[in-house]
Design an enzyme around this catalytic site. Structure first.
Site, mmCIF file in Angstrom:
data_model
loop_
_atom_site.group_PDB
_atom_site.id
_atom_site.type_symbol
_atom_site.label_atom_id
_atom_site.label_comp_id
_atom_site.label_asym_id
_atom_site.label_seq_id
_atom_site.Cartn_x
_atom_site.Cartn_y
_atom_site.Cartn_z
ATOM 1 N N GLU A 38 108.364 47.680 18.281
ATOM 2 C CA GLU A 38 107.646 48.849 17.769
ATOM 3 C C GLU A 38 108.323 49.429 16.536
ATOM 4 O O GLU A 38 107.661 49.879 15.605
ATOM 5 C CB GLU A 38 107.499 49.906 18.855
ATOM 6 C CG GLU A 38 106.619 49.478 20.035
ATOM 7 C CD GLU A 38 105.190 49.126 19.644
ATOM 8 O OE1 GLU A 38 104.786 49.421 18.506
ATOM 9 O OE2 GLU A 38 104.477 48.537 20.477
ATOM 10 N N CYS A 194 87.513 45.591 13.730
ATOM 11 C CA CYS A 194 87.172 46.842 13.036
ATOM 12 C C CYS A 194 88.216 47.098 11.951
ATOM 13 O O CYS A 194 88.910 48.103 11.939
ATOM 14 C CB CYS A 194 87.124 47.995 14.041
ATOM 15 S SG CYS A 194 86.394 49.515 13.407
ATOM 16 N N CYS A 201 81.480 43.488 12.189
ATOM 17 C CA CYS A 201 80.706 44.224 13.191
ATOM 18 C C CYS A 201 79.875 43.304 14.087
ATOM 19 O O CYS A 201 79.519 43.668 15.200
ATOM 20 C CB CYS A 201 79.815 45.244 12.498
ATOM 21 S SG CYS A 201 80.744 46.447 11.507
ATOM 22 N N CYS A 204 81.745 42.803 17.200
ATOM 23 C CA CYS A 204 82.350 43.983 17.824
ATOM 24 C C CYS A 204 81.692 44.353 19.156
ATOM 25 O O CYS A 204 80.467 44.455 19.245
ATOM 26 C CB CYS A 204 82.262 45.175 16.871
ATOM 27 S SG CYS A 204 83.066 46.651 17.520
ATOM 28 N N CYS A 210 78.216 52.103 18.430
ATOM 29 C CA CYS A 210 79.053 52.618 17.339
ATOM 30 C C CYS A 210 78.287 53.642 16.508
ATOM 31 O O CYS A 210 77.213 53.359 15.960
ATOM 32 C CB CYS A 210 79.515 51.470 16.441
ATOM 33 S SG CYS A 210 80.475 52.020 15.011
#
Length: 291
Positions: A38, A194, A201, A204, A210
């Site tokens: 991270e 995205c 899309c 998606c 959406c």
DNA sequence: GATACGTGGAA
DNA sequence: TTTCCAAGTAT
């Protein structure tokens, strides 16, 4: 079930059907490994992190292993990942974990937030992904997905931590294991489908619900992040050159050698002062070295 | 809230 | 070539 968690469940189901096999998603990957990953992923693409992460964990498999070397060794091993203060902060975090947490990465968000270099994103990512704790994880990918799917905006605009966390919280199912899938899945969705520039899309899982798609993909007109200054000729570049020189040397480097790195002496002096102030460089007499 | 902070790859 | 963007944090 609220509408929010319905969207969350779509994301979890999509993620569960398949996702990239990244090192930090391997079974048995340690909490320390998650913390290191991270740190490295803060503003650095996955593709550049993977090889660096593996080298790092081979050399320092636990926090105490890192804490037992000088901080400059962390800066050196950071190589060209960028934002080298992250290496210094990671060393500081490792030291705190070794000294105050029995060499175990804490699972508590507030304890994580107390570590140097750990902010709202990293603390919750470690709690959620290393320990399975139910907490909203919000990064740039998540903010973009939420802006589009929930608010119908083409882009996320500036971060507002409290608002962003609340918005993601509303998507999380009550079950921690399920919530973890939503956190990971939303990040994955933002990174692979995205995307910022050319969203896919047609692939998606949220296409049917959406808000941005329903509105006809309006162009984003809200506040935008300020344009980053040009890197060429910047103080950042000069700091990078100085640090690269020091990383490449096993012995202290005379300031006259440093002086040859950049023509503008005033700018070079400013960069070195900044590095000294940040603790990334130490000065001894007329020589510079890593801390 | 605005700004500083590295580096490299893609559009 | 220039601009954008990348699993953010500290001040």
């Amino acid at each position: 079930m609220t509408p929010g968690t319905a969207i969350g469940e779509r994301i979890a189901a999509w993620y569960a059907t398949g996702h990239r096999d990244l090192p930090w998603r391997r079974p048995g990957f340690t909490a320390w490994g998650t913390l290191v990953s991270e740190f490295m992923l803060q503003q650095t693409p996955v593709s550049r992190v993977i090889p660096a992460l593996e080298r790092w964990l081979t050399r320092w498999p636990t926090p105490a292993d890192l804490a037992n070397v000088p901080p400059g060794e962390a800066v050196r091993a950071w190589e060209r990942l960028g934002y080298p203060r992250r290496a210094l902060n990671l060393h500081g975090a490792a030291t705190a974990i070794a000294e105050r947490h029995g060499n175990e990465v804490p699972s508590d968000v507030d304890a994580l937030l107390a570590l140097p270099g750990v902010g709202p994103y990293t603390a919750r990512a470690v709690a959620a992904f290393a320990y399975g704790i139910r907490t909203p994880v919000v990064d740039t990918n998540v903010r973009r997905v939420l802006a589009r799917a929930m608010r119908g905006q083409g882009a996320a605009g500036p971060a507002r931590t409290a608002v962003d966390l609340a918005e993601m919280e509303a998507l999380l199912p009550a079950d921690p294991a399920r919530a973890r899938l939503v956190n990971a899945g939303t990040m994955e969705l933002g990174q692979t489908v995205c995307t910022a520039r050319t969203p896919r899309c047609d692939e998606c899982p949220l296409a049917a619900v959406c808000a941005w798609r329903a509105a006809g993909y309006p162009r984003y007109a809200g506040p935008r992040a300020p344009v980053q200054k040009r890197y060429e000729g910047s103080d950042r570049q000069v700091r990078g050159l100085v640090l690269r020189e020091l990383r490449g040397s096993d012995i202290p480097v005379p300031v006259e050698v440093i002086a040859g790195l950049w023509a503008d002496a005033a700018q070079l002096a400013r960069a070195v002062e900044g590095l000294l102030r940040d603790g990334l460089v130490e000065r001894e007499g007329d020589e510079l070295r890593l801390p």
